[in-house]
Design a protein around this motif. Structure first.
Motif, PDB file in Angstrom:
ATOM      1  N   ARG A 146       1.086  -1.185  -0.135  1.00  0.00           N
ATOM      2  CA  ARG A 146       0.011  -0.206   0.143  1.00  0.00           C
ATOM      3  C   ARG A 146       0.759   1.195   0.032  1.00  0.00           C
ATOM      4  O   ARG A 146       1.950   1.369   0.597  1.00  0.00           O
ATOM      5  CB  ARG A 146      -0.850  -0.022   1.014  1.00  0.00           C
ATOM      6  CG  ARG A 146      -1.823   1.117   1.105  1.00  0.00           C
ATOM      7  CD  ARG A 146      -2.764   0.997   2.384  1.00  0.00           C
ATOM      8  NE  ARG A 146      -3.457   2.213   2.613  1.00  0.00           N
ATOM      9  CZ  ARG A 146      -4.546   2.642   3.610  1.00  0.00           C
ATOM     10  NH1 ARG A 146      -4.658   1.719   4.560  1.00  0.00           N
ATOM     11  NH2 ARG A 146      -4.945   3.620   3.513  1.00  0.00           N
ATOM     12  N   SER A 150      -1.412   7.053   1.653  1.00  0.00           N
ATOM     13  CA  SER A 150      -2.573   7.407   0.759  1.00  0.00           C
ATOM     14  C   SER A 150      -3.766   7.043   1.439  1.00  0.00           C
ATOM     15  O   SER A 150      -4.065   6.196   2.241  1.00  0.00           O
ATOM     16  CB  SER A 150      -2.448   6.049  -0.353  1.00  0.00           C
ATOM     17  OG  SER A 150      -2.525   4.737   0.194  1.00  0.00           O
ATOM     18  N   SER A 152      -7.932   6.169   2.363  1.00  0.00           N
ATOM     19  CA  SER A 152      -8.932   5.055   1.573  1.00  0.00           C
ATOM     20  C   SER A 152     -10.147   5.909   0.963  1.00  0.00           C
ATOM     21  O   SER A 152     -10.402   7.033   0.972  1.00  0.00           O
ATOM     22  CB  SER A 152      -9.643   4.596   2.970  1.00  0.00           C
ATOM     23  OG  SER A 152     -10.387   5.562   3.826  1.00  0.00           O
ATOM     24  N   TYR A 242      -8.024   0.975  -1.767  1.00  0.00           N
ATOM     25  CA  TYR A 242      -6.703   1.467  -1.406  1.00  0.00           C
ATOM     26  C   TYR A 242      -5.866   1.411  -2.557  1.00  0.00           C
ATOM     27  O   TYR A 242      -5.973   0.747  -3.330  1.00  0.00           O
ATOM     28  CB  TYR A 242      -6.351   0.728  -0.089  1.00  0.00           C
ATOM     29  CG  TYR A 242      -7.156   0.649   1.042  1.00  0.00           C
ATOM     30  CD1 TYR A 242      -7.104   1.818   1.858  1.00  0.00           C
ATOM     31  CD2 TYR A 242      -8.019  -0.337   1.205  1.00  0.00           C
ATOM     32  CE1 TYR A 242      -7.773   1.697   3.088  1.00  0.00           C
ATOM     33  CE2 TYR A 242      -8.769  -0.434   2.296  1.00  0.00           C
ATOM     34  CZ  TYR A 242      -8.732   0.655   3.336  1.00  0.00           C
ATOM     35  OH  TYR A 242      -9.358   0.675   4.386  1.00  0.00           O
TER      36      TYR A 242
END
Length: 545
Positions: A146, A150, A152, A242
């Protein structure tokens, strides 16, 4: 006047009521060549049947083309061409009857054996179950992380026909939609409770549709932008997405895989894997030709060689003992009840009852009856004894042969009864006239004639017991296990259950279809050799008798 002259005079006087064979064939050919004969009901039925066969064949050809299975495609095209030529040609009448059997023989025997032989020379198994291109795609998809920081993204699963996509609400409140081929692009959409509820050109999937296509939803990756380094959106719950980026990068020109976190470079090796300079490999590989490595592993690798030879010996013992015990008991009972005895039909019916129980159910019943702690045999028949019928190596083998005797003697009883009833009575009477007693008659006359009739069935029984998977698997599961084996094999495993375990189909080991196929080829060679020798011996018995 000769008979021929009488016939000639009769034909001259009354005409030829019965034309000669050549004339009859010419008349039949002319009748068949007429429109009524050529396009009659039989031709229409044949045309309809071949239309169904061709439609099925075209479907298989198309499926093979989509799957890029060129061997299946070529074989199906060849079979369709041959079938149409045979059934629409007047010169192939015998083949019309033989072709269906040849097709089934090729499909279910020759192709299966050939495919098993091909797999035996590859590394087909867990981590090596597809092509190199598929392995690259899988590695890139499975090695992701991920993007740090960043957010959701509220996500809605949408579809455009059969293609799935994601509609997301960005942190700034704007909406975007995209699919596996097209990156997220800004669109006008209806947002309800923070989720996209409708978007032009796309259908919003409800919960039931998402559950039906769950695997597709979780596997879908929608690029964030046209730059692959920006990552892609994924989801696990179909409501929140995500941004992930791959930790591996594939260089198609150099044919290398690079870990973006550690900088390690992996190159392809001869074993169908990407390997680093220090010898470490990536988990997913591809199928490659390995030659005789699987056969070498089976006979020389210490993990398999020791158990393999033990299993081979026990397999022969089990097969021979099963055939011998069931045949001797069945023959004895057939001889006893071949004599006129009161209630003979009832006794024969009772004797074949075990044969009526399905072969995979009876071993399960016996596994309960022979249970050490609460089985009927120990608790009732033996007064509470704790005999390890299925957990001691020798007792487990004895139990398998005993249970197989109970299951198999009715079959031998039936074939021996039929063979005894078909023996020529004049030979038996001649033996009595010559003064032979019952024992000598049995040894010199009855037994040889009985063997001539039953030997082919004994050979088939040996082949069946050599591969009697259901009995071993349902009764003992191959146990008790070997103490010195690093593979899940046991004292009562036979070759076929060893193949099942080595293949990893029972979940106890990684799948290794290449090694399992190599062992299957060994089983085939053993059975074929023994059967050929036995049939040759059968022909010698027929010559003697």
């Amino acid at each position: 006047m000769t008979d021929l002259q009488h016939v000639a005079d009769a034909r001259e006087t009354f005409g030829d009521a019965t034309p000669p064979p050549d004339e009859r064939r010419r008349r039949t050919a002319r009748r068949d060549e007429s429109p009524a004969g050529r396009y009659g009901p039989g031709f229409v039925a044949k045309l309809a049947l071949m239309a169904v066969v061709d439609a099925f064949g075209v479907y298989v050809v198309w499926s093979a083309w989509v799957a890029e299975s060129w061997i299946v495609l070529g074989a199906m095209v060849a079979m369709l061409a041959v079938a149409n030529w045979v059934y629409f040609s007047r010169r192939t009448v015998p083949l019309k009857y033989v072709l269906p059997g040849l097709v089934f023989l090729f499909t279910f025997q020759i192709f299966t054996i050939a495919y098993t032989g091909w797999v035996a020379f590859t590394n087909y198994g867990d981590g090596h179950n597809s092509t190199k291109d598929d392995a690259v795609v899988a590695l890139l998809a499975q090695n992701e992380r991920r993007v740090e920081g960043s957010p959701s993204l509220p996500l809605t699963v949408v579809s455009d026909g059969d293609d799935l996509g994601f509609a997301v609400v960005r942190p700034d409140g704007t909406t975007a939609v995209g699919d596996a081929d097209d990156a997220l692009a800004s669109v006008e959409a209806t947002v309800t409770d923070g989720q996209v509820a409708a978007v032009d050109g796309w259908d919003v999937l409800d919960r039931q549709e998402i559950l039906e296509r769950q695997s597709e939803v979780t596997a879908l990756r929608v690029p964030v932008s046209d730059d692959p380094n920006d990552g892609s959106v994924r989801t696990q719950d179909a409501r929140t997405g995500y941004v992930f980026t791959p930790t591996l990068v594939y260089d198609e020109t150099a044919d290398t895989m690079t870990d973006t976190v550690t900088g390690t470079v992996y190159t392809p090796n001869d074993d169908g894997q990407f390997e680093a300079a220090d010898g470490t490999t990536l988990q997913v590989g591809w199928r490659v030709f390995v030659g005789f490595d699987n056969f070498t592993t089976a006979f020389s690798d210490s993990r398999y060689a020791g158990p393999f030879f033990k299993v081979v010996v026990w397999t022969f013992v089990f097969a021979f003992a099963s055939v011998a015990t069931t045949f001797l008991l069945g023959m004895f009972l057939a001889t006893v009840f071949n004599a006129p005895i009161r209630g003979r039909k009832l006794y024969r019916t009772l004797l074949i009852l075990p044969y009526a129980i399905p072969g995979f159910v009876a071993p399960l019943l016996w596994s309960g009856l022979l249970n050490r702690s609460f089985g009927f045999v120990n608790q009732v028949l033996l007064g509470g004894a704790a005999i390890p019928w299925l957990t001691d190596p020798w007792l487990a083998k004895f139990s398998i042969i005993a249970v197989n005797l109970w299951l198999g003697f009715p079959y031998m009883f039936l074939i021996c009864t039929g063979a005894l009833q078909s023996l020529p009575t004049d030979v038996m009477e001649a033996a009595k006239i010559d003064g032979a007693g019952r024992l000598r008659t049995w040894r010199s006359v009855t037994m040889p004639l009985l063997l001539v009739s039953t030997t082919p069935l004994l050979i088939s029984s040996f082949a069946f017991n050599f591969n009697n998977f259901a009995l071993i698997y349902m009764l003992t599961g191959g146990g008790p296990r070997f103490d010195d084996a690093s593979v899940p094999l046991g004292h009562t495993d036979i070759l076929i259950t060893m193949v099942y375990s080595v293949a990893g189909l029972d979940g106890s080991a990684p799948k290794n279809f290449g090694l399992a196929s190599a062992l299957s080829i060994v089983i085939f060679v053993i059975i074929a050799t023994i059967s050929a020798i036995a049939f040759k011996r059968t022909r010698s018995l027929e010559e003697i008798n």
